[in-house]
Design an enzyme around this catalytic site. Structure first.
Site, PDB file in Angstrom:
ATOM      1  N   GLY A 194      11.106  -2.967   5.477  1.00  8.85           N
ATOM      2  CA  GLY A 194      10.569  -4.287   5.633  1.00  8.85           C
ATOM      3  C   GLY A 194       9.728  -4.689   4.038  1.00  8.85           C
ATOM      4  CG  HIS A 195       6.776  -2.261   2.462  1.00  8.45           C
ATOM      5  ND1 HIS A 195       7.158  -0.921   2.645  1.00  8.45           N
ATOM      6  CD2 HIS A 195       5.512  -2.722   2.205  1.00  8.45           C
ATOM      7  CE1 HIS A 195       5.740  -0.642   3.204  1.00  8.45           C
ATOM      8  NE2 HIS A 195       4.956  -1.982   2.652  1.00  8.45           N
TER       9      HIS A 195
ATOM     10  CD  GLN B 212      -2.245  -8.773   4.688  1.00 10.95           C
ATOM     11  OE1 GLN B 212      -3.092  -7.926   4.647  1.00 10.95           O
ATOM     12  NE2 GLN B 212      -0.814  -8.754   4.395  1.00 10.95           N
TER      13      GLN B 212
ATOM     14  CG  MET C 118      -1.409  -1.349   0.883  1.00  9.31           C
ATOM     15  SD  MET C 118      -3.284  -0.948   1.884  1.00  9.31           S
ATOM     16  CE  MET C 118      -2.787  -0.405   3.478  1.00  9.31           C
TER      17      MET C 118
ATOM     18  CG  LEU D 129      10.823  -1.626   9.721  1.00 10.10           C
ATOM     19  CD1 LEU D 129      11.756  -1.386   8.567  1.00 10.10           C
ATOM     20  CD2 LEU D 129      11.039  -0.435  10.410  1.00 10.10           C
TER      21      LEU D 129
ATOM     22  CB  VAL E 100      11.667  -5.429   8.470  1.00  6.07           C
ATOM     23  CG1 VAL E 100      13.483  -4.991   8.783  1.00  6.07           C
ATOM     24  CG2 VAL E 100      12.252  -6.622   7.254  1.00  6.07           C
TER      25      VAL E 100
ATOM     26  NE  ARG F 254      -2.660   2.105  10.269  1.00  3.05           N
ATOM     27  CZ  ARG F 254      -3.194   1.146   9.197  1.00  3.05           C
ATOM     28  NH1 ARG F 254      -2.404   0.169   8.813  1.00  3.05           N
ATOM     29  NH2 ARG F 254      -4.227   0.524   7.797  1.00  3.05           N
TER      30      ARG F 254
ATOM     31  CG  HIS G 151       8.316   0.481   6.410  1.00  4.23           C
ATOM     32  ND1 HIS G 151       8.715  -0.937   6.043  1.00  4.23           N
ATOM     33  CD2 HIS G 151       7.356   0.150   6.330  1.00  4.23           C
ATOM     34  CE1 HIS G 151       7.434  -1.926   6.228  1.00  4.23           C
ATOM     35  NE2 HIS G 151       6.445  -0.868   6.731  1.00  4.23           N
TER      36      HIS G 151
END
Ligand code: AMP
Length: 278
Positions: free
Chosen positions: A36-37, A152, A30, A183, A175, A186, A34
């Site tokens: 994590g992505h 999810q 979304m 991370l 992460v 939000r 960061h």
């Protein structure tokens, strides 16, 4: 890197990749990206010939309009950050993805009746709608999801099974910041003070690992009490669940995998995290 904005073009690009026998790794996001992505994208790059990253703040998975309005967005920053790791970015408008209101209704059974599903009505149907469409449009060999959103991940795996899709769902570890805070896009909305405080979530979960030999109810009570002690925290839930069924675990030995999942407001920002006990 190719920037794609329409569904037609996305389908076309994916079809061309597949027809030249190259593998596709899909990373749905979304945005407000960061590290994590990035960890998902890097993994996808290692394991596939072509990486497609979608950046779309999916309105139908938000049950709270204020949360949707305040969700951070930075498409230009996102593209700069991920350019080295992706081949195709799909960044559509909401009208492009939903030319008419979506009518799909997914049933994830007991998996969606607990935790996020219970506190955010309609959330997982919205997640199912967007992920199923992305999988249909791109037909990836593998799709990457973070364990941070543990429920999810389990629900997407169940959806892929339900529809007999051939995409392999690849779980990726959480992460964290040095402070231990997971991370999250939000986190940008936290004041510097709240951001420091938010690290207590992981600290408390880690501390609860010491109670592993105790009955589950004692571990749960410890976490709930510790969270409630912190000024400015408001707990939605802390559940200790089987990692396959997501149902509450009462006896340690009856489950092969046990995970503790938390959702807590830090000020006005709702954060989720989890920890594995077994
Ligand atoms: P989002 O943009 O928040 O929808 O997240 C997109 C994907 O990145 C989801 O599969 C998330 O679980 C994953 N993700 C988000 N934050 C993290 C993190 N801190 N570590 C690992 N994966 C993450």
């Amino acid at each position: 890197m190719l920037l794609v904005k329409t569904v037609e073009e996305l389908k076309d690009v994916a079809f061309r990749i597949k027809s030249t026998n190259r593998s596709i790794g899909l990373v749905p996001t979304m945005g407000a990206l960061h590290n994590g992505h990035l960890s998902l994208l890097k993994r996808a790059k290692q394991e596939n010939e072509v990486v497609i990253c979608s950046i779309f703040v999916n309105p139908v998975q938000f049950n709270n309009p204020d949360d949707l309005a305040k969700y951070p967005r930075d498409i230009e920053g996102d593209i700069k950050l991920i350019e080295p790791y992706v081949d195709v970015v799909f960044a559509p408008t909401a009208d492009e993805v939903f030319p008419e209101p979506p009518k799909e209704h997914y049933d994830f059974g007991m998996l969606e009746r607990v935790m996020e599903g219970a506190f955010r009505p309609g959330h997982f149907n919205g997640v199912g709608i967007i992920v199923k469409r992305l999988l249909d449009w791109t037909n990836p060999d593998k799709a990457y999801f973070g364990e941070k959103d543990f429920q999810q991940l389990v629900i997407i795996k169940s959806m892929v099974k339900q529809f007999g899709l051939k995409t392999q769902i690849v779980p990726c570890p959480i992460v964290r910041e040095e402070s231990g805070l997971a991370l999250s896009s939000r986190n940008q909305r936290l004041s510097p003070e709240d951001r420091k405080k938010a690290a207590d979530i992981h600290r408390i979960l880690e501390e609860s690992l010491k109670l592993k030999e105790e009955p589950i109810s004692i571990i749960k009570e410890f976490v709930v009490n510790e969270i409630n002690k912190i000024d400015g925290f408001k707990l939605d839930y802390y559940e200790i669940v089987d990692d396959q069924t997501l149902q509450n675990v009462e006896f340690y030995d009856l489950s092969e995998g046990i995970i503790g999942c938390i959702a807590v407001y830090v000020g006005e920002v709702r954060l989720i995290d989890n920890i594995r006990y077994k």
